[in-house]
Design an enzyme around this catalytic site. Structure first.
Site: not given
Length: 505
Positions: A75, A77-81, A83, A191
């Site tokens: 995702s 930069e939209k990812a919550p964490n 990688v 997940d």
């Protein structure tokens, strides 16, 4: 000089004979004076380094200050964490998971969780190799898998879809990873989905270690659409070992269909005996109906509403292992990706253009450099009488000229023939000709002969960096990567000495 041992240089070489490789190994190392370090690691561990703590500054440097260009999360930069990929000072590529601020407020708890996962080592895992607790920063460091995710290869492929035998291999490898984790006391995986299945440089599927830890101390174990979430998690918000089996069932559906189908919809198709409709149309019928039926039935068992009715991990392995029909075919072949060739380790100092090309094993760049360098390094390597000049020079130089034209025009087989005529006369000895013929052999998949010529160039001109550079590439082609790195370091040292005052490069 050890690397000019006449027995080795006059021997006929055969790439398939280990003894010849060992002769090349010993001869090429004689000039470097580095002790032999035992190489290799337990194949079951995947060769991962020991788990350790990293400083935030090291990880910041490795990821270019956490540049958006280094993000590998599905995702972005939209990812919550998020990688990131990164590269350490020792040139090892890594994956760095950066948690949001205060995701794990207690550093001790985060460290304990990380160390628990970091103890795991298996070739079916993208292993956790470190962590960082620095102020409010919480990061995990894992082996980097460069060949994308299962989601990319199944849902967003460009050139070819994954063939059926490879899909069965993915299913088995992930089942084996889950079985290993459970055996080692880490049965929970958060997940599990197609984005958690990664492919290494050889195309082998591995399970991401990041799913063995939650995204935060009190965070959710499932971030995907609720349609794919185990029913018991929806009831009580807890992930159990049986929940992992349910999620594995959704991955089996992905492998069968080539699409991310909600389990309820897939189960309706299975109950209606519409297995063919479930199968990925891009396979174009190239699969065994019997094997597909086994996988469909297994997926159905994994997706049972009641957790106690689902199979255990050893059952998964037992059902999938007999379906492997191409055990001897490398994964990179089935994925349709190039074979990975490990380049020699890069020295920890600035490299010249030749050094950079050799560290990347970029034969095209090496060719361009040798064409531009021409014969300026041959000065002073020959002392000929007038008689020798008048009797033999014309034909010999004509052979070299033809070789030079062929080399420039990238007709490398013709260049080998012409340079061989020049060398066989023996009146003149040219390190440049040996270096050029060495490259020609590399481009014709003859690394043994290439190494022999590079060593001959060193015999003619013992402190010529190019001779060592060519040996480093030939050794790397022969899978002698430690020795290739030593040669690359030696070449760089010699080049630095030349720059401080010596014969031109």
């Amino acid at each position: 000089m050890g690397c000019c041992d006449s027995k080795f240089l006059t021997a006929e070489t055969h790439p398939e004979k280990v003894s010849t490789h060992q002769q090349a190994h010993n001869a090429a190392r004689a000039q470097t004076h580095h002790p032999t370090v035992p190489a290799g690691s337990d194949p079951e561990t995947g060769g991962a380094p020991p788990f350790s703590e990293f400083s935030f500054s090291d990880l910041k440097t490795a990821t270019n200050n956490f540049s958006s260009d280094y993000i590998v999360s599905e995702s972005g930069e939209k990812a919550p964490n998020v990688v990131y990929k990164g590269r350490l000072n020792n040139r090892r590529w890594i994956a760095v998971k950066k948690f949001t601020k205060q995701a794990w407020p207690d550093p001790k708890q985060f460290a304990e969780e990380a160390w628990g996962v970091g103890k795991l080592r298996h070739r079916r895992l993208a292993n956790l190799i470190g962590y960082c607790c620095d102020g409010d920063e919480r990061l995990l460091v894992a082996e980097y898998m460069p060949t994308d995710t299962l989601a990319k290869h199944l849902f967003h492929w460009e050139n070819q879809t994954i063939e059926w035998a490879m899909r069965l291999r993915v299913a088995l490898h992930i089942a084996e990873a889950l079985d290993y984790c459970s055996t080692e006391g880490r049965p929970l995986y958060h997940d599990l989905n197609a984005y958690r299945v990664l492919f290494d440089e050889d195309g082998d599927p591995r399970l991401s270690c990041f799913g063995l830890m939650r995204n935060s101390r009190d965070g959710k174990s499932y971030s995907t659409n609720l349609a794919y979430t185990p029913p018991e998690y929806l009831r009580n918000g807890r992930v159990t070992p049986e929940s992992v089996i349910y999620s594995f069932g959704t991955v089996l559906l992905d492998l069968l269909s080539g699409k991310h189908i909600p389990p309820s919809h897939a189960l309706d198709m299975i109950r209606g005996k519409n297995i063919i409709l479930l199968m990925d149309s891009h396979l174009e019928g190239n699969f065994s109906t019997e094997e597909a039926t086994v996988v469909v039935n297994l997926a159905s068992q994994c997706l049972q509403y009641e957790p106690r009715e689902r199979p255990n991990r050893k059952d998964l392995v037992a059902k999938l292992a007999p379906l492997q029909t191409k055990p001897d075919v490398p994964s990179y072949v089935m994925l349709g990706i190039p074979k990975h060739e490990e380049a020699p380790p890069t020295p920890q100092r600035p490299l010249s253009a030749m050094g950079e090309a050799c560290s990347r094993m970029d034969l095209t760049a090496i060719h361009q450099i040798l064409v531009m360098t021409h014969y300026r390094d041959d000065e002073g390597t020959n002392e000929l009488s007038f008689q020798e000049w008048t009797q033999q020079m014309r034909d010999m130089l004509e052979a070299r000229k033809r070789g030079d034209y062929a080399f420039r025009d990238k007709d490398f087989k013709a260049a080998i023939d012409c340079y061989s005529q020049f060398i066989d006369v023996g009146t003149m000895v040219s390190p440049t000709v040996f270096a050029r013929r060495s490259l020609c052999y590399l481009l014709n998949e003859q690394p043994d002969a290439a190494l022999r010529d590079a060593m001959q160039a060193q015999c003619v001109y013992p402190e010529w960096p190019t001779a060592f550079y060519m040996q480093s590439v030939a050794l790397a082609k022969l899978d002698m990567h430690k020795d290739a790195g030593d040669m690359l370091n030696e070449a760089t040292t010699l080049e630095e000495k030349r720059q401080r005052g010596g014969r031109g490069s």
